[in-house]
Design an enzyme around this catalytic site. Sequence first.
Site, PDB file in Angstrom:
ATOM      1  N   GLU A 176      -2.535   7.477  -2.370  1.00  0.00           N
ATOM      2  CA  GLU A 176      -3.858   7.932  -1.929  1.00  0.00           C
ATOM      3  C   GLU A 176      -4.069   9.387  -2.309  1.00  0.00           C
ATOM      4  O   GLU A 176      -3.100  10.163  -2.358  1.00  0.00           O
ATOM      5  CB  GLU A 176      -3.972   7.874  -0.397  1.00  0.00           C
ATOM      6  CG  GLU A 176      -3.694   6.544   0.225  1.00  0.00           C
ATOM      7  CD  GLU A 176      -3.689   6.660   1.744  1.00  0.00           C
ATOM      8  OE1 GLU A 176      -4.701   6.315   2.341  1.00  0.00           O
ATOM      9  OE2 GLU A 176      -2.680   7.106   2.319  1.00  0.00           O
TER      10      GLU A 176
ATOM     11  N   ASP B 221       4.309   4.277   8.400  1.00  0.00           N
ATOM     12  CA  ASP B 221       2.845   4.172   8.420  1.00  0.00           C
ATOM     13  C   ASP B 221       2.341   3.104   7.456  1.00  0.00           C
ATOM     14  O   ASP B 221       1.401   2.373   7.765  1.00  0.00           O
ATOM     15  CB  ASP B 221       2.242   5.545   8.051  1.00  0.00           C
ATOM     16  CG  ASP B 221       0.722   5.564   8.106  1.00  0.00           C
ATOM     17  OD1 ASP B 221       0.158   4.942   9.019  1.00  0.00           O
ATOM     18  OD2 ASP B 221       0.090   6.197   7.227  1.00  0.00           O
TER      19      ASP B 221
ATOM     20  N   LYS C 123       0.848  10.151  -0.117  1.00  0.00           N
ATOM     21  CA  LYS C 123      -0.391  10.897   0.148  1.00  0.00           C
ATOM     22  C   LYS C 123      -0.478  12.082  -0.804  1.00  0.00           C
ATOM     23  O   LYS C 123       0.537  12.556  -1.324  1.00  0.00           O
ATOM     24  CB  LYS C 123      -0.403  11.377   1.598  1.00  0.00           C
ATOM     25  CG  LYS C 123      -0.581  10.222   2.592  1.00  0.00           C
ATOM     26  CD  LYS C 123      -1.100  10.706   3.928  1.00  0.00           C
ATOM     27  CE  LYS C 123      -1.230   9.561   4.916  1.00  0.00           C
ATOM     28  NZ  LYS C 123      -2.385   8.694   4.657  1.00  0.00           N
TER      29      LYS C 123
ATOM     30  N   LYS D  70      -1.237  -1.255  14.891  1.00  0.00           N
ATOM     31  CA  LYS D  70       0.060  -0.769  14.453  1.00  0.00           C
ATOM     32  C   LYS D  70       0.181   0.725  14.814  1.00  0.00           C
ATOM     33  O   LYS D  70      -0.856   1.367  14.980  1.00  0.00           O
ATOM     34  CB  LYS D  70       0.251  -0.964  12.954  1.00  0.00           C
ATOM     35  CG  LYS D  70      -0.768  -0.208  12.086  1.00  0.00           C
ATOM     36  CD  LYS D  70      -0.160   0.476  10.917  1.00  0.00           C
ATOM     37  CE  LYS D  70      -0.742   1.830  10.799  1.00  0.00           C
ATOM     38  NZ  LYS D  70      -0.757   2.501   9.600  1.00  0.00           N
TER      39      LYS D  70
ATOM     40  N   HIS E 288      -5.079  -3.922   9.266  1.00  0.00           N
ATOM     41  CA  HIS E 288      -6.397  -3.969   8.619  1.00  0.00           C
ATOM     42  C   HIS E 288      -6.304  -4.271   7.129  1.00  0.00           C
ATOM     43  O   HIS E 288      -7.286  -4.702   6.518  1.00  0.00           O
ATOM     44  CB  HIS E 288      -7.203  -2.695   8.893  1.00  0.00           C
ATOM     45  CG  HIS E 288      -6.861  -1.531   8.019  1.00  0.00           C
ATOM     46  ND1 HIS E 288      -5.834  -0.674   8.289  1.00  0.00           N
ATOM     47  CD2 HIS E 288      -7.417  -1.093   6.873  1.00  0.00           C
ATOM     48  CE1 HIS E 288      -5.776   0.249   7.343  1.00  0.00           C
ATOM     49  NE2 HIS E 288      -6.725   0.026   6.472  1.00  0.00           N
TER      50      HIS E 288
ATOM     51  N   HIS F  40       1.596  -2.365   6.452  1.00  0.00           N
ATOM     52  CA  HIS F  40       0.643  -2.923   5.482  1.00  0.00           C
ATOM     53  C   HIS F  40       1.319  -3.515   4.242  1.00  0.00           C
ATOM     54  O   HIS F  40       0.996  -4.611   3.803  1.00  0.00           O
ATOM     55  CB  HIS F  40      -0.331  -1.845   5.005  1.00  0.00           C
ATOM     56  CG  HIS F  40      -1.071  -1.166   6.094  1.00  0.00           C
ATOM     57  ND1 HIS F  40      -1.682  -1.833   7.120  1.00  0.00           N
ATOM     58  CD2 HIS F  40      -1.333   0.148   6.324  1.00  0.00           C
ATOM     59  CE1 HIS F  40      -2.279  -0.974   7.917  1.00  0.00           C
ATOM     60  NE2 HIS F  40      -2.073   0.241   7.465  1.00  0.00           N
TER      61      HIS F  40
END
Length: 477
Positions: free
Chosen positions: A221, A240, A344, A153, A183, A245
């Site tokens: 995160e 992102d 983030k 990606k 992933h 995901h």
Amino acid sequence: MSAADVPADARADGMDGTGDDRTQTLLVFGARGDLTSRLLLPGLGTLIAASSPAGLFLVGCDHGEGSDEEWRTVVAEAFAVGGASGPAVDAVVRDARYVAADATDEGDLRRLLEGRRGRLTLYFALPPAVTVEACRALSRIGVPDGTRLVLEKPFGTDAASAAALNDLLHGFVPESHVHRVDHFLGMSTVLNILGVRFANRVIEPMLTSEHVEKVDIVFDETLGLEGRAGFYDGTGALRDMLQSHLLQVLALVAMYPPSTLEQLDVRDAKAQVLRATRVWDDDPERFSHRGRYTAGSVDGRSFPSYVDEPGVDPALGTETLAEVVFAVDTWRWAGVPFRVRSGKAIGSPRQEVTFWFKAAQRVPAGLAGDVLRNRLRIGLGAGRLRLDININGPGDPSTLTPVTLETRFGPGELFEYGEVLRGVIEDEKPLSVRDDMSVESWRIVEPVLDAWREGRVPLDDYPAGSTGPAGWEDRTT
Ligand SMILES: O=P(O)(O)OC[C@H]1O[C@@H](O)[C@H](O)[C@@H](O)[C@@H]1O
């Protein structure tokens, strides 16, 4: 690269594609890149240690001269990270080759293709634009029958470019030979959603609009930009994390039970969810938020403001936190908001799927205490399953006490990339993204991207280490 770079012994032992049935070549473009050494190779090591795939020939390819010995050292060190050892692991390291080549150069590509053994898999661990160029070059020269392609990606930058990239790939390989890697689908915790949902009579029947009020899918995160401005700036949290995901996680959470875990069943079930998903009320101005961190500290680590991070162009207005409420218009989920979020530099981050249940129909008069809504929380990062219920606690039996039943999932046998590569090596794709899904997931977020580009949604600040901007209350309930 010249023909002489293809080792003579390798040509003699079947690199022309004539090796035995199980022989296969995994050719990694971007062998010297961070993705390869940090994620791909350690994951591959865990896979080889667990399943000893026969006849795996690992070729690393990148710009710049290098020797087989150097590449073997890189591979061995990366395998050691995952604790992989044993004869199968040693054999792959011993046999590995490095080839200096330009992945976008037709001549180099021809020679690389000639140098294969058995079935060839091309893994593009390259920046997306270079991957597209490499695929264009491959489409002009063609690839040997049976060649598999593995792409990372982001797959395209919007629905139109994802569809165009699909067309380009289908011009020289069938869809059944394309793996689009995500992933997150290799995380044992994410895979655990399948077991929790579909093997428990007490859980799955409850996961419907009849019982569930709302669903949160959150992956915050502590990490900040971490020197990745080249990729992240201009990409941002929505593209992102959410577009890729977390929409995949949403699909797993919301899909109807597939009858098998085979790729056709699982991918059909997921694709149905994505086709039914849209921004809540089709109103991205009310139901999306974006934020960007300012200076602060997370777990004792100081962060500059995002705009002062090296390599960042403040004019791009990149968000580091994105939140969107989606509707999944299926019988099962009609009217249930799915709040999907990732940020983030967040303090005490949550990484979990939370099903918020409706209140009990009626609590008998006479029972006292706090009656909390039941919640089922499935951890994405830390791997915990938690169920919040009300019980009669110690003391007065008519006084209710909320408690949390909790268990941990074991870590997976394989690293995430090992799980992903298992699908590649065994040519099974339930965990990779099908062509239609790659386009759908852009279609879902495009109204948000448009609203943000046109400045219709403010870019809110939040200090690094906080839980995000205040005032992003859920307006759906
Ligand atoms: O926690 P993991 O497995 O590293 O996944 C999160 C990462 O996933 C990557 O795909 C994103 O590009 C990163 O920005 C993010 O940090």
